[in-house]
Design an enzyme around this catalytic site. Structure first.
Site, PDB file in Angstrom:
ATOM      1  N   SER A   1      -5.555  33.447 -44.163  1.00  0.00           N
ATOM      2  CA  SER A   1      -5.410  32.097 -43.566  1.00  0.00           C
ATOM      3  C   SER A   1      -4.988  32.286 -41.922  1.00  0.00           C
ATOM      4  CB  SER A   1      -4.286  31.462 -44.128  1.00  0.00           C
ATOM      5  OG  SER A   1      -3.989  30.356 -43.397  1.00  0.00           O
TER       6      SER A   1
ATOM      7  N   TYR B   1       4.191  31.132 -48.155  1.00  0.00           N
ATOM      8  CA  TYR B   1       2.698  31.296 -48.035  1.00  0.00           C
ATOM      9  C   TYR B   1       2.456  32.064 -46.545  1.00  0.00           C
ATOM     10  CZ  TYR B   1      -2.224  29.849 -47.298  1.00  0.00           C
ATOM     11  OH  TYR B   1      -3.559  29.671 -46.942  1.00  0.00           O
TER      12      TYR B   1
ATOM     13  N   LYS C   1       0.625  35.747 -46.098  1.00  0.00           N
ATOM     14  CA  LYS C   1      -0.608  35.945 -45.198  1.00  0.00           C
ATOM     15  C   LYS C   1      -0.436  36.749 -44.189  1.00  0.00           C
ATOM     16  CE  LYS C   1      -3.184  33.095 -48.102  1.00  0.00           C
ATOM     17  NZ  LYS C   1      -4.320  33.648 -48.831  1.00  0.00           N
TER      18      LYS C   1
ATOM     19  N   VAL D   1      -9.815  24.051 -44.619  1.00  0.00           N
ATOM     20  CA  VAL D   1     -11.000  24.020 -45.139  1.00  0.00           C
ATOM     21  C   VAL D   1     -11.213  22.671 -45.986  1.00  0.00           C
ATOM     22  CG1 VAL D   1     -12.794  24.829 -46.908  1.00  0.00           C
ATOM     23  CG2 VAL D   1     -11.182  26.320 -45.750  1.00  0.00           C
TER      24      VAL D   1
HETATM   25  P1  NAD Z   1      -8.094  26.285 -54.616  1.00  0.00           P
HETATM   26  O1  NAD Z   1      -6.562  25.811 -54.620  1.00  0.00           O
HETATM   27  O2  NAD Z   1      -9.299  25.382 -54.578  1.00  0.00           O
HETATM   28  O3  NAD Z   1      -8.008  27.313 -55.787  1.00  0.00           O
HETATM   29  C1  NAD Z   1      -9.161  27.978 -56.257  1.00  0.00           C
HETATM   30  C2  NAD Z   1      -9.073  28.904 -57.570  1.00  0.00           C
HETATM   31  O4  NAD Z   1      -7.853  29.632 -57.403  1.00  0.00           O
HETATM   32  C3  NAD Z   1      -8.740  27.658 -58.531  1.00  0.00           C
HETATM   33  O5  NAD Z   1      -9.862  27.783 -59.660  1.00  0.00           O
HETATM   34  C4  NAD Z   1      -7.315  28.275 -59.267  1.00  0.00           C
HETATM   35  O6  NAD Z   1      -7.505  27.996 -60.734  1.00  0.00           O
HETATM   36  C5  NAD Z   1      -7.364  29.716 -58.831  1.00  0.00           C
HETATM   37  N1  NAD Z   1      -6.157  30.229 -58.992  1.00  0.00           N
HETATM   38  C6  NAD Z   1      -4.965  29.642 -58.553  1.00  0.00           C
HETATM   39  N2  NAD Z   1      -4.163  30.601 -58.832  1.00  0.00           N
HETATM   40  C7  NAD Z   1      -4.542  31.731 -59.324  1.00  0.00           C
HETATM   41  C8  NAD Z   1      -4.082  32.978 -59.916  1.00  0.00           C
HETATM   42  N3  NAD Z   1      -2.751  33.108 -59.996  1.00  0.00           N
HETATM   43  N4  NAD Z   1      -4.915  34.074 -60.621  1.00  0.00           N
HETATM   44  C9  NAD Z   1      -6.259  33.520 -60.539  1.00  0.00           C
HETATM   45  N5  NAD Z   1      -6.739  32.589 -59.968  1.00  0.00           N
HETATM   46  C10 NAD Z   1      -6.004  31.530 -59.635  1.00  0.00           C
HETATM   47  O7  NAD Z   1      -8.008  27.585 -53.391  1.00  0.00           O
HETATM   48  P2  NAD Z   1      -8.930  27.522 -51.972  1.00  0.00           P
HETATM   49  O8  NAD Z   1      -8.820  26.592 -51.263  1.00  0.00           O
HETATM   50  O9  NAD Z   1     -10.444  27.750 -52.542  1.00  0.00           O
HETATM   51  O10 NAD Z   1      -8.402  28.866 -51.431  1.00  0.00           O
HETATM   52  C11 NAD Z   1      -9.040  30.418 -51.792  1.00  0.00           C
HETATM   53  C12 NAD Z   1      -8.305  31.113 -50.729  1.00  0.00           C
HETATM   54  O11 NAD Z   1      -8.280  30.668 -49.330  1.00  0.00           O
HETATM   55  C13 NAD Z   1      -6.696  31.124 -50.812  1.00  0.00           C
HETATM   56  O12 NAD Z   1      -6.241  32.477 -50.687  1.00  0.00           O
HETATM   57  C14 NAD Z   1      -6.163  30.428 -49.763  1.00  0.00           C
HETATM   58  O13 NAD Z   1      -4.700  30.683 -49.429  1.00  0.00           O
HETATM   59  C15 NAD Z   1      -7.323  30.566 -48.592  1.00  0.00           C
HETATM   60  N6  NAD Z   1      -7.246  29.529 -47.491  1.00  0.00           N
HETATM   61  C16 NAD Z   1      -7.542  28.184 -47.804  1.00  0.00           C
HETATM   62  C17 NAD Z   1      -7.412  27.401 -47.065  1.00  0.00           C
HETATM   63  C18 NAD Z   1      -7.927  25.801 -47.322  1.00  0.00           C
HETATM   64  O14 NAD Z   1      -7.807  25.137 -46.443  1.00  0.00           O
HETATM   65  N7  NAD Z   1      -8.401  25.724 -48.539  1.00  0.00           N
HETATM   66  C19 NAD Z   1      -7.208  27.627 -45.706  1.00  0.00           C
HETATM   67  C20 NAD Z   1      -6.984  28.863 -45.276  1.00  0.00           C
HETATM   68  C21 NAD Z   1      -7.098  29.967 -46.399  1.00  0.00           C
END
Ligand code: NAD
Length: 259
Positions: free
Chosen positions: A136, A149, A153, A182
């Site tokens: 992130s 968090y 990260k 995102v």
């Molecule tokens: P999200 O919250 O939409 O979740 C995606 C999936 O993760 C879901 O299907 C959920 O069931 C699954 N999940 C949650 N906990 C889990 C676990 N313990 N084991 C297995 N699956 C699990 O997440 P996202 O927005 O798609 O983010 C994905 C990655 O990107 C994460 O690591 C997040 O930190 C990173 N990220 C996201 C953003 C953002 O704005 N969305 C920004 C920077 C980084």
């Protein structure tokens, strides 16, 4: 070129799903795990050729089952994408509950360890192996009210650089992506919790987040998918040990905490 084999944690929705869809469309063999059973069912229905298993990355026995299934299906893995990560609690450190801290670390940091240690023996059997850690932009700055968090990260970048050194001599590349906020339901939840914690409106917080980036923008999931596809392609074959921002250039993650 032979079809790539790809493992994606948390691949049933969000960014993981978009990556899975892209690799599947390119003919890859894709394995996903996720904690959400109903999201997994929809995924499996939409993509019957993919392998989708229920596994919480924070539970080593679940991760072991996931990798046993992968090893039963394929002799090698080309790509491991450590995508699972939860937002964790929002609040000042002294107000964060120990259980919430532990759960965030279990998923966001320990989960990467549990998955990667099982992926490495399979990656060693590939001729173009790559690990992509979805970190992130919080891995590059202090980020008030999101300490567990952010700590996880940052740790992910340390892991990425260390693993790139450990695995580089075997031809395995390891990189981290640092996306900004995102567009999607997850960031809306983060904005709502932040707005509540600071007594602001959702619009004020959303605008503050966008102004943190030089391009004044949120990120589209397609931006992340494109970078993952590039890094894991032949074009990315000399890139390792990097923490790559996909964030319109974050200038700061500081938030106005008042006096
Ligand atoms: P999200 O919250 O939409 O979740 C995606 C999936 O993760 C879901 O299907 C959920 O069931 C699954 N999940 C949650 N906990 C889990 C676990 N313990 N084991 C297995 N699956 C699990 O997440 P996202 O927005 O798609 O983010 C994905 C990655 O990107 C994460 O690591 C997040 O930190 C990173 N990220 C996201 C953003 C953002 O704005 N969305 C920004 C920077 C980084």
């Amino acid at each position: 070129m032979t079809a790539q084999t790809v493992a994606i944690s948390a691949g049933a929705s969000g960014i993981g799903l978009a990556m899975a869809e892209s690799f599947l469309a390119a003919g890859a063999k894709v394995f996903v795990c996720d904690v959400d059973q109903s999201a997994l069912r929809s995924f499996q229905h939409a993509f019957p050729t993919a392998v989708a298993l229920r596994a919480d990355v924070g539970v080593p026995a679940h991760v072991d089952e996931f990798f046993e299934r992968i090893a039963a299906d394929t002799p090698h893995l080309d790509i491991m994408i450590n995508n699972a990560g939860i937002a964790g609690p929002t609040g000042r450190l002294e107000d964060i509950q120990i259980e919430d801290w532990r759960h965030t670390v279990e998923v966001d940091l320990n989960g990467v360890f549990y998955c990667t240690r099982r992926a490495i023996p399979l990656l060693r059997r590939s001729t173009n192996a790559s690990i992509v850690n979805i970190a992130s932009n919080a891995a590059l700055f202090g980020f008030p009210l999101r300490s567990p968090y952010t700590a996880c990260k940052w740790a992910m970048i340390g892991l990425t650089k260390t693993l790139a050194m450990e695995l580089g001599p075997d031809g395995i590349r390891v990189n981290a992506l640092c996306p900004g906020s995102v567009e999607g339901p997850r960031i809306r939840g983060v904005i709502e919790r932040d707005a509540m914690a600071r007594g602001l409106t959702n619009e004020q917080v959303a605008s503050e987040y966008q102004r943190q980036s030089s391009l004044r923008t949120f990120v589209e999931v397609e931006d992340i998918v494109a970078m993952v596809r590039f890094l894991t392609s032949r074009g990315g074959r000399r890139i390792s040990g990097q923490a790559i921002g996909i964030d319109g250039h974050t200038e700061s993650l500081s938030v106005d905490l008042g006096a």
